[in-house]
Structures are given as C-alpha cells and as structure tokens.
Write an enzyme that holds these catalytic residues in place. Sequence first.
Site, PDB file in Angstrom:
ATOM      1  N   PHE A 204      11.411 -23.099 -18.996  1.00 59.24           N
ATOM      2  CA  PHE A 204      10.333 -23.722 -19.762  1.00 59.24           C
ATOM      3  C   PHE A 204      10.879 -24.816 -20.662  1.00 59.24           C
ATOM      4  O   PHE A 204      11.806 -24.595 -21.445  1.00 59.24           O
ATOM      5  CB  PHE A 204       9.618 -22.666 -20.611  1.00 59.24           C
ATOM      6  CG  PHE A 204       8.446 -23.195 -21.386  1.00 59.24           C
ATOM      7  CD1 PHE A 204       7.248 -23.482 -20.756  1.00 59.24           C
ATOM      8  CD2 PHE A 204       8.539 -23.393 -22.756  1.00 59.24           C
ATOM      9  CE1 PHE A 204       6.161 -23.977 -21.466  1.00 59.24           C
ATOM     10  CE2 PHE A 204       7.455 -23.873 -23.485  1.00 59.24           C
ATOM     11  CZ  PHE A 204       6.259 -24.163 -22.845  1.00 59.24           C
ATOM     12  N   GLY A 205      10.287 -26.013 -20.570  1.00 52.24           N
ATOM     13  CA  GLY A 205      10.657 -27.138 -21.425  1.00 52.24           C
ATOM     14  C   GLY A 205       9.591 -27.380 -22.470  1.00 52.24           C
ATOM     15  O   GLY A 205       8.410 -27.471 -22.134  1.00 52.24           O
TER      16      GLY A 205
ATOM     17  N   GLY B 117      10.519 -29.571 -25.411  1.00 51.75           N
ATOM     18  CA  GLY B 117      10.917 -30.776 -26.136  1.00 51.75           C
ATOM     19  C   GLY B 117      11.519 -31.773 -25.175  1.00 51.75           C
ATOM     20  O   GLY B 117      10.861 -32.236 -24.235  1.00 51.75           O
ATOM     21  N   SER B 118      12.802 -32.064 -25.358  1.00 51.88           N
ATOM     22  CA  SER B 118      13.441 -33.090 -24.520  1.00 51.88           C
ATOM     23  C   SER B 118      13.536 -32.686 -23.049  1.00 51.88           C
ATOM     24  O   SER B 118      13.648 -33.555 -22.188  1.00 51.88           O
ATOM     25  CB  SER B 118      14.829 -33.440 -25.057  1.00 51.88           C
ATOM     26  OG  SER B 118      15.674 -32.315 -25.028  1.00 51.88           O
TER      27      SER B 118
ATOM     28  N   GLU C  33      22.059 -26.846 -23.725  1.00 48.55           N
ATOM     29  CA  GLU C  33      21.243 -26.161 -24.730  1.00 48.55           C
ATOM     30  C   GLU C  33      21.997 -25.096 -25.523  1.00 48.55           C
ATOM     31  O   GLU C  33      21.617 -24.789 -26.653  1.00 48.55           O
ATOM     32  CB  GLU C  33      20.013 -25.520 -24.058  1.00 48.55           C
ATOM     33  CG  GLU C  33      19.136 -26.488 -23.312  1.00 48.55           C
ATOM     34  CD  GLU C  33      18.506 -27.539 -24.211  1.00 48.55           C
ATOM     35  OE1 GLU C  33      18.222 -27.240 -25.390  1.00 48.55           O
ATOM     36  OE2 GLU C  33      18.311 -28.682 -23.749  1.00 48.55           O
TER      37      GLU C  33
END
Length: 196
Positions: A26-27, A29-30, A103
């Site tokens: 799941f994204g 933000g960037s 990350e």
Amino acid sequence: MTAEEREAQIKNMLAQAPHPDSVWVFGFGSLIWNPAFHFAERRVARIHGFHRKFCLWARAGRGSPESPGLMLSLEAGGSCTGVAYRLAAGTEMTELDVLWRREMATMAYRPVWTLARTPDGPAHVIVFSANRDHERYAPGLDHDTIARYLATGAGPLGRCCDYLFETVAHLKALGIQDRRLEALESSVREHGNPAA
C-alpha cells in the site's frame, strides 16, 4: 539494517501473508508517485484503522539537521485512501528488498498487514505505519507547526514542500481527496514558499 536483517524481516512478512500467492503493497505518500519497484497491477485502495499524517522527522533526504522537515507515515485510527500494488508471483523477495532498502533503512516505519478495499475486491496489503518507539517519531504536532517544517525543510533529495505538493497532485489525479493534505498545501504556499 544489514542485508541479513533485511532478508529475515522480509521473509517474516511473507510468512505472515494472509494470501501468500497474492502480495500487495500500500502506497500513501511518495510510493503513489514514485514507487521505484516493479509491480504487476495497481489499484486505488482504502484501508481502515490508519490515517496519513506528517509525523516523522526528516533530517536526511528531504531534510537536514539545519533544515529539518517532516515525512508522512500512517498513524492509528481513521482511514486512508491510496494505491495498492500487486507484486508479480516469484518477484516478491526481489521487489520487497528494493522497497525495504528505501522505506526501512532507519526502521522509522513498522510494516504490518492489513485489509484494503478496492473497486475490484479486497486485498491484503503491507502498510508502513509509524514506529512510535523511533527517535524520528514526532507525535502531536499541530497544523501550523507541520506547515512550517514542510515549508522550510530541505536536504540532499530536495525540499519537503515538493514531497507534499507531489503527493497532493497525484492524489487529485487519481480522484482522491485528502482535506488535511490540501489544507497543508494551502498553508505552505501562504508561508511564502518559493514554489507558491
């Protein structure tokens, strides 16, 4: 994090996968506008039990010790709409290694599995939530404080405000409204940011 620690953590995440034959990330933000890993499918998705918030200090990347900024993470409560990416079968270790290097370098995130709802049905996704025990964790900052750090934060990877602007622009392009981020964008531009 050493290569061995990274591999062990990824293997542990995959071992906990609710559906090992269908691994999604799941994204929020960037990762929405610069995923930097290969994926087989992409869907707009909504998760519950987390909301998007600027709650991690950035003293490298888009910040520095002299001009710290803030980065997004996921905090407990509420919901968040972003993008879910399905990894192609057989590529999970390779692509998650790319993602973990990006990350999880400082361990400021805590990767967990949660359920995402998408227009084509539910999917279990890996989300990167805030590691509340990390020294970068910045809880309880108010709107004005966040806007100030976003307006002034800058580092080797660029300005913090651009991270905010890109995220808001790509959310809008996907038809996703995030009132908090849009309000922050307005405040940052009013702050006299050169990009205004």
